[in-house]
Design an enzyme around this catalytic site. Structure first.
Site, PDB file in Angstrom:
ATOM      1  N   GLY A   1       0.828  -1.286  -0.145  1.00  0.00           N
ATOM      2  CA  GLY A   1      -0.017  -0.080  -0.020  1.00  0.00           C
ATOM      3  C   GLY A   1       0.780   1.212  -0.010  1.00  0.00           C
ATOM      4  O   GLY A   1       2.224   1.073   0.019  1.00  0.00           O
TER       5      GLY A   1
ATOM      6  N   ASP B   1       1.928  -3.513  11.598  1.00  0.00           N
ATOM      7  CA  ASP B   1       1.998  -4.696  11.138  1.00  0.00           C
ATOM      8  C   ASP B   1       0.936  -5.636  11.590  1.00  0.00           C
ATOM      9  O   ASP B   1       1.021  -5.758  12.843  1.00  0.00           O
ATOM     10  CB  ASP B   1       3.118  -5.401  11.245  1.00  0.00           C
ATOM     11  CG  ASP B   1       3.662  -6.515  10.170  1.00  0.00           C
ATOM     12  OD1 ASP B   1       2.702  -7.393  10.356  1.00  0.00           O
ATOM     13  OD2 ASP B   1       4.701  -6.953  10.114  1.00  0.00           O
ATOM     14  N   VAL B   2      -0.007  -6.299  11.077  1.00  0.00           N
ATOM     15  CA  VAL B   2      -0.983  -7.023  11.873  1.00  0.00           C
ATOM     16  C   VAL B   2      -0.542  -8.181  12.360  1.00  0.00           C
ATOM     17  O   VAL B   2      -1.253  -8.845  12.906  1.00  0.00           O
ATOM     18  CB  VAL B   2      -2.391  -7.205  10.836  1.00  0.00           C
ATOM     19  CG1 VAL B   2      -2.929  -5.823  10.547  1.00  0.00           C
ATOM     20  CG2 VAL B   2      -1.966  -8.157   9.594  1.00  0.00           C
TER      21      VAL B   2
ATOM     22  N   LYS C   1       2.171 -15.461   7.358  1.00  0.00           N
ATOM     23  CA  LYS C   1       1.954 -14.927   8.945  1.00  0.00           C
ATOM     24  C   LYS C   1       0.998 -13.946   8.730  1.00  0.00           C
ATOM     25  O   LYS C   1       0.119 -13.599   9.616  1.00  0.00           O
ATOM     26  CB  LYS C   1       3.303 -14.581   9.261  1.00  0.00           C
ATOM     27  CG  LYS C   1       4.181 -15.276   9.865  1.00  0.00           C
ATOM     28  CD  LYS C   1       5.603 -14.912  10.045  1.00  0.00           C
ATOM     29  CE  LYS C   1       5.927 -14.177  11.531  1.00  0.00           C
ATOM     30  NZ  LYS C   1       7.312 -13.864  11.421  1.00  0.00           N
TER      31      LYS C   1
ATOM     32  N   GLY D   1      -9.178 -11.602  17.711  1.00  0.00           N
ATOM     33  CA  GLY D   1      -9.109 -11.267  19.147  1.00  0.00           C
ATOM     34  C   GLY D   1      -9.541  -9.786  19.522  1.00  0.00           C
ATOM     35  O   GLY D   1     -10.427  -9.610  20.435  1.00  0.00           O
TER      36      GLY D   1
ATOM     37  N   TYR E   1      -0.062 -17.644  -0.112  1.00  0.00           N
ATOM     38  CA  TYR E   1      -1.419 -17.140  -0.080  1.00  0.00           C
ATOM     39  C   TYR E   1      -2.871 -17.997  -0.205  1.00  0.00           C
ATOM     40  O   TYR E   1      -3.506 -17.577   0.676  1.00  0.00           O
ATOM     41  CB  TYR E   1      -1.517 -16.383  -1.569  1.00  0.00           C
ATOM     42  CG  TYR E   1      -2.499 -15.423  -1.564  1.00  0.00           C
ATOM     43  CD1 TYR E   1      -2.636 -14.039  -0.985  1.00  0.00           C
ATOM     44  CD2 TYR E   1      -3.550 -15.882  -2.526  1.00  0.00           C
ATOM     45  CE1 TYR E   1      -3.459 -13.160  -1.236  1.00  0.00           C
ATOM     46  CE2 TYR E   1      -4.870 -14.832  -2.809  1.00  0.00           C
ATOM     47  CZ  TYR E   1      -4.503 -13.258  -2.134  1.00  0.00           C
ATOM     48  OH  TYR E   1      -5.692 -12.457  -2.264  1.00  0.00           O
TER      49      TYR E   1
ATOM     50  N   LYS F   1      -5.094 -17.769   3.345  1.00  0.00           N
ATOM     51  CA  LYS F   1      -6.451 -17.252   3.216  1.00  0.00           C
ATOM     52  C   LYS F   1      -7.324 -18.556   3.799  1.00  0.00           C
ATOM     53  O   LYS F   1      -8.565 -18.103   4.331  1.00  0.00           O
ATOM     54  CB  LYS F   1      -6.764 -16.814   1.843  1.00  0.00           C
ATOM     55  CG  LYS F   1      -6.035 -15.538   1.538  1.00  0.00           C
ATOM     56  CD  LYS F   1      -6.879 -14.469   2.105  1.00  0.00           C
ATOM     57  CE  LYS F   1      -6.202 -13.082   1.530  1.00  0.00           C
ATOM     58  NZ  LYS F   1      -7.006 -12.033   2.310  1.00  0.00           N
TER      59      LYS F   1
HETATM   60  P1  NAD Z   1      -3.038  -4.603  -2.065  1.00  0.00           P
HETATM   61  O1  NAD Z   1      -1.829  -5.303  -2.039  1.00  0.00           O
HETATM   62  O2  NAD Z   1      -2.992  -3.363  -2.742  1.00  0.00           O
HETATM   63  O3  NAD Z   1      -3.291  -4.258  -0.527  1.00  0.00           O
HETATM   64  C1  NAD Z   1      -2.989  -5.068   0.687  1.00  0.00           C
HETATM   65  C2  NAD Z   1      -2.652  -4.157   1.698  1.00  0.00           C
HETATM   66  O4  NAD Z   1      -2.287  -4.698   2.816  1.00  0.00           O
HETATM   67  C3  NAD Z   1      -1.534  -3.096   1.240  1.00  0.00           C
HETATM   68  O5  NAD Z   1      -1.886  -1.710   1.626  1.00  0.00           O
HETATM   69  C4  NAD Z   1      -0.424  -3.752   2.237  1.00  0.00           C
HETATM   70  O6  NAD Z   1       0.524  -2.609   2.571  1.00  0.00           O
HETATM   71  C5  NAD Z   1      -1.077  -4.086   3.628  1.00  0.00           C
HETATM   72  N1  NAD Z   1      -0.432  -5.165   4.225  1.00  0.00           N
HETATM   73  C6  NAD Z   1       0.243  -6.207   3.646  1.00  0.00           C
HETATM   74  N2  NAD Z   1       0.694  -6.919   4.690  1.00  0.00           N
HETATM   75  C7  NAD Z   1       0.397  -6.406   5.853  1.00  0.00           C
HETATM   76  C8  NAD Z   1       0.609  -6.653   7.068  1.00  0.00           C
HETATM   77  N3  NAD Z   1       1.377  -7.499   7.610  1.00  0.00           N
HETATM   78  N4  NAD Z   1       0.075  -5.669   8.066  1.00  0.00           N
HETATM   79  C9  NAD Z   1      -0.222  -4.588   7.753  1.00  0.00           C
HETATM   80  N5  NAD Z   1      -0.743  -4.262   6.686  1.00  0.00           N
HETATM   81  C10 NAD Z   1      -0.207  -5.150   5.585  1.00  0.00           C
HETATM   82  O7  NAD Z   1      -4.114  -5.535  -2.353  1.00  0.00           O
HETATM   83  P2  NAD Z   1      -5.656  -5.435  -2.633  1.00  0.00           P
HETATM   84  O8  NAD Z   1      -5.779  -6.022  -3.968  1.00  0.00           O
HETATM   85  O9  NAD Z   1      -6.131  -4.176  -2.262  1.00  0.00           O
HETATM   86  O10 NAD Z   1      -6.127  -6.583  -1.790  1.00  0.00           O
HETATM   87  C11 NAD Z   1      -6.848  -6.319  -0.205  1.00  0.00           C
HETATM   88  C12 NAD Z   1      -7.320  -7.604   0.134  1.00  0.00           C
HETATM   89  O11 NAD Z   1      -8.321  -8.103  -0.508  1.00  0.00           O
HETATM   90  C13 NAD Z   1      -6.305  -8.521   0.475  1.00  0.00           C
HETATM   91  O12 NAD Z   1      -6.609  -9.252   1.617  1.00  0.00           O
HETATM   92  C14 NAD Z   1      -6.568  -9.725  -0.854  1.00  0.00           C
HETATM   93  O13 NAD Z   1      -6.341 -10.973  -0.285  1.00  0.00           O
HETATM   94  C15 NAD Z   1      -8.129  -9.593  -0.961  1.00  0.00           C
HETATM   95  N6  NAD Z   1      -8.266 -10.020  -2.438  1.00  0.00           N
HETATM   96  C16 NAD Z   1      -8.131  -8.816  -3.430  1.00  0.00           C
HETATM   97  C17 NAD Z   1      -8.503  -9.496  -4.763  1.00  0.00           C
HETATM   98  C18 NAD Z   1      -8.074  -8.713  -5.880  1.00  0.00           C
HETATM   99  O14 NAD Z   1      -8.380  -8.927  -6.838  1.00  0.00           O
HETATM  100  N7  NAD Z   1      -7.786  -7.392  -5.749  1.00  0.00           N
HETATM  101  C19 NAD Z   1      -9.094 -10.722  -5.061  1.00  0.00           C
HETATM  102  C20 NAD Z   1      -9.429 -11.376  -3.826  1.00  0.00           C
HETATM  103  C21 NAD Z   1      -8.955 -11.189  -2.458  1.00  0.00           C
END
Ligand code: NAD
Ligand code: UDP
Length: 311
Positions: A37, A57-58, A90, A101, A144, A148
């Site tokens: 992000g 970081d989550v 993780k 939680g 991944y 998930k």
């Molecule tokens: P993205 O990579 O743009 O966004 C993910 C965000 O999570 C980023 O801002 C990143 O910095 C943040 N992040 C990663 N690890 C982290 C951590 N440990 N702690 C805090 N923040 C963390 O991807 P996106 O497309 O916006 O996807 C968002 C969510 O939707 C994800 O969970 C993804 O699995 C899910 N998703 C997206 C799609 C798609 O097509 N875009 C499809 C299925 C599921």
């Protein structure tokens, strides 16, 4: 007005969700470690006193008094989630535990952004929520996919064991403005390559299919899912059932950008799913939701965005 936490709020989907929640009059905490992000994505919200960005970081616990949590933190592009596979799993598993939680402690409703990847390389087509999937547990996509899947299990167990109010959606391939030019996923790759008149890189034959959903449709589905009664927990597929081959996508992008790009064929990565299409019967029935933006219209908007941002 609700207090809402969005983990992964500075990412592609998260930034659109934060924007919508602020527009709807809520107080939003955006939790993000900025791995994929960026602050750019949420710059337009930074001055708003209803919006707060927290770099976190989550995989570590976090505490805040909130009414709802959207758990989106996790890199979603194969290039990025494979870059540090251990951190990816993780993030999904420990991130889910930490967010669940928190939901339990403050009695918040929590929505998990799960994925069509839980179906793996599906043997059933299109995929209904009842399908358990065909997932390789030891391949390069497993960090991944299995992360998930485990997160979904954790959501169900926190619900059964601790009565946490959960919602699970399975998101199918989503695209739109604010995807990074180097995101690595197919729609942004093709649009950027076409605008630069560079070769369009198809992995494999291009006969594999995906069903592409425009970001605004997804955000509407997420909001509707969160608003359902507590006894409805999902999972619910959120995606656009119109299915295209990757070759068709490449041709459409070239046509819409009037690009001089050539199509080139590269090696197909391991475990790349051959087909994918959501069965959205449940979303239609339970959320009164279905997608409204078709591929051509969505691509035109995305191309405009990338042109404005001079990729
Ligand atoms: P993205 O990579 O743009 O966004 C993910 C965000 O999570 C980023 O801002 C990143 O910095 C943040 N992040 C990663 N690890 C982290 C951590 N440990 N702690 C805090 N923040 C963390 O991807 P996106 O497309 O916006 O996807 C968002 C969510 O939707 C994800 O969970 C993804 O699995 C899910 N998703 C997206 C799609 C798609 O097509 N875009 C499809 C299925 C599921
Ligand atoms: N793909 C491609 N060229 C690219 C990027 C991706 O042909 O530059 C293919 C990829 O191999 C897959 C499809 O497009 O078959 C969708 O890939 P993406 O990474 O967007 O999403 P996912 O595979 O996770 O659905």
């Amino acid at each position: 007005m609700k207090r809402i936490l969005v983990s992964g709020g500075a990412g592609f989907i998260g930034s659109h969700l934060c924007t919508r929640l602020i527009e709807d009059g809520h107080d939003v905490i955006c939790l993000d470690n900025l791995f994929t992000g960026s602050k750019e994505n949420i710059l337009h919200l930074m001055g708003n006193h209803h919006f707060e960005f927290v770099r976190h970081d989550v995989t570590y616990p976090y505490s805040a008094e909130v009414d709802e949590i959207y758990n989106l933190a996790c890199p979603a592009s194969p290039v990025h989630y494979q870059y540090d596979a251990i951190q990816t799993i993780k993030t999904s598993v420990m991130g889910a535990i930490n967010m669940l939680g928190l939901a339990m402690r403050v009695n918040a409703k929590i929505l998990q952004a799960s994925t069509s990847e839980v179906y793996g390389d599906p043997m059933i087509h299109p995929q209904p929520e009842s399908y358990w999937g065909n997932v390789n547990p030891i391949g390069i996509r497993s960090c991944y996919d299995e992360g998930k899947r485990c997160a979904e299990t954790l959501f169900m167990d926190y619900h059964r064991q601790n009565n946490v109010r959960i919602k699970v959606i399975r998101i199918f391939n989503t695209y739109g403005p604010r995807m990074l030019a180097n995101d690595g996923r197919v729609v942004s790759n093709f649009v950027v390559q076409a605008l630069r008149n560079e070769d369009i890189t198809i992995y494999g034959s291009g006969k594999q299919t995906r069903s592409f959903q425009y970001i605004n449709d997804l955000i509407e589905g997420m909001i509707r899912m969160m608003a359902t009664e507590d006894d409805f927990i999902g999972p619910v597929n959120i995606g656009n059932p119109n299915e295209f081959s990757i070759l068709q996508l490449a041709e459409k992008v070239i046509e819409l950008t009037h690009s001089k790009s050539r199509i080139v064929f590269k090696t197909l990565p391991h475990d790349d799913p051959k087909q994918r299409q959501p069965d959205i019967t449940r979303a239609k029935e339970k959320l009164r939701w279905s997608p409204t933006v078709e591929l051509e219209e969505g691509l035109i908007r995305m191309i405009e965005y990338f042109r404005e941002h001079r990729v």
